[in-house]
Scaffold this motif. Structure first.
Motif, PDB file in Angstrom:
ATOM      1  N   VAL A 246       0.854  -1.194   0.000  1.00  0.00           N
ATOM      2  CA  VAL A 246       0.000   0.000   0.000  1.00  0.00           C
ATOM      3  C   VAL A 246       0.893   1.249   0.000  1.00  0.00           C
ATOM      4  CG1 VAL A 246      -1.745   1.331   1.259  1.00  0.00           C
ATOM      5  CG2 VAL A 246      -1.885  -1.171   1.202  1.00  0.00           C
ATOM      6  N   LEU A 266      -4.984  -2.658  -3.550  1.00  0.00           N
ATOM      7  CA  LEU A 266      -3.914  -1.841  -2.963  1.00  0.00           C
ATOM      8  C   LEU A 266      -4.141  -0.366  -3.282  1.00  0.00           C
ATOM      9  CD1 LEU A 266      -0.901  -4.156  -3.902  1.00  0.00           C
ATOM     10  CD2 LEU A 266      -1.800  -3.778  -1.597  1.00  0.00           C
ATOM     11  N   ALA A 270      -4.747   2.678  -0.717  1.00  0.00           N
ATOM     12  CA  ALA A 270      -3.823   3.820  -0.717  1.00  0.00           C
ATOM     13  C   ALA A 270      -4.566   5.136  -0.910  1.00  0.00           C
ATOM     14  CB  ALA A 270      -2.775   3.636  -1.818  1.00  0.00           C
TER      15      ALA A 270
END
Ligand SMILES: [Zn+2]
Length: 313
Positions: A246, A266, A270
């Motif tokens: 991440v 991911l 993020a």
């Protein structure tokens, strides 16, 4: 052939694989050794050979506290056995897996054996942490240091050996962190990758949940810890790796992502978090792991971790 070897290198770099090869080499009955096919080779592979024994931290003690050291009793047993002639093969082979975990007493007892090694006995000491061994033990051993391999070499090998798709080979190589032993094992055993994928699924689902779901996860891991300490630590290592992914995604360094096939999840994670928040999450999991290694109450440590970790998109 020396009487004692110290095989060092990071976790899963292939120390045990090499040690088993040496054990087969010493006891194989074929012309080209080790053949892997003769009776002694097969018995060693199946951990049935009476002359080849691995010594490691054993069992879990009372109150679910895992033992953390190789005890003097284990080394005394080894001493006794080492003084006997090989039973079915040519050599007795003792593999001390995790030699840095010998108690001081046990290390000194082992040193005595290494100083006057019996005939027809070979000791293989495996360690990820040479710095924690007695210098006197190190000096009695031939040293073999294993290093992680370049990722593209590993990926290439997976394509060649297993016909793995290029993309998957790249991902497995990245996950292995340069440890060919892990990459080969994972590619030969689809369960291993599936188990890993389902653990990552659980991490992603749990991090989106409110406190009940998070505490249920902490409880499950906490209970599992008493039986399967290494398994739980491996699961948390996976979580650290996921958070690292991440972090690199949030810094637009997608080329450094380990879990390539999870890029969408991911990116979503993020998007909602600052780099600082992700860095704190990594730290929280790592601290929990070191608390667990120091035998704190596993469930409390894990609940505390789940309270700290941010919620993801
Ligand atoms: Zn053989």
């Amino acid at each position: 052939m020396s009487h004692a070897y110290l095989i060092s290198g990071p976790h899963q770099v292939g120390k045990m694989t090499l040690a088993m090869d040496v054990a087969r080499l010493l006891n194989c009955e074929a012309d080209e050794r080790p053949c892997g096919e003769c009776n002694p080779c097969k018995r060693i592979t199946g951990q049935l050979h009476t002359d080849v024994r691995a010594i490691r931290v054993e069992g879990t003690g009372r109150e679910g506290r895992g033992r953390t050291a190789i005890s003097i009793d284990q080394i005394r047993d080894l001493q006794k056995e080492a003084s006997l002639k090989p039973y079915e093969g040519r050599y007795r082979v003792f593999i001390v897996d995790g030699a840095e975990q010998l108690t001081e007493e046990a290390a000194n007892a082992l040193l005595k054996v290494l100083e006057e090694p019996p005939e027809e006995v070979v000791f293989l000491l495996l360690t990820a942490d040479t710095g924690s061994l007695l210098p006197t033990i190190i000096s009695r051993c031939q040293r073999i240091e294993l290093r992680p391999l370049a990722l593209d070499i590993i990926a290439e090998e997976l394509v060649k050996r297993f016909g793995t798709e290029r993309e998957q080979a790249n991902e497995v190589a990245r996950i292995s962190g340069g440890k060919p032993g892990w990459a080969l094992e994972a590619s030969g055993d689809s369960d291993m990758l599936e188990r890993r994928a389902s653990q990552l699924d659980t991490v992603e689902v749990t991090l989106r949940q409110s406190i009940e779901g998070r505490f249920a996860y902490a409880e499950r891991l906490g209970t599992a810890f008493t039986r399967n300490r290494d398994g739980v630590l491996a699961e948390l290592t996976l979580m650290v790796q996921w958070w690292r992914d991440v972090l690199v995604v949030s810094q637009d360094k997608t080329e450094l992502v380990t879990n390539l096939s999870r890029l969408d999840a991911l990116r979503a994670a993020a998007d909602g978090l600052s780099s600082d928040a992700v860095a704190s999450a990594i730290k929280a999991v790592q601290e929990t792991m070191s608390h667990l290694e120091r035998n704190v109450n596993p469930r409390l440590a894990l609940e505390n971790m789940m309270l700290t970790l941010p919620t993801i998109n």
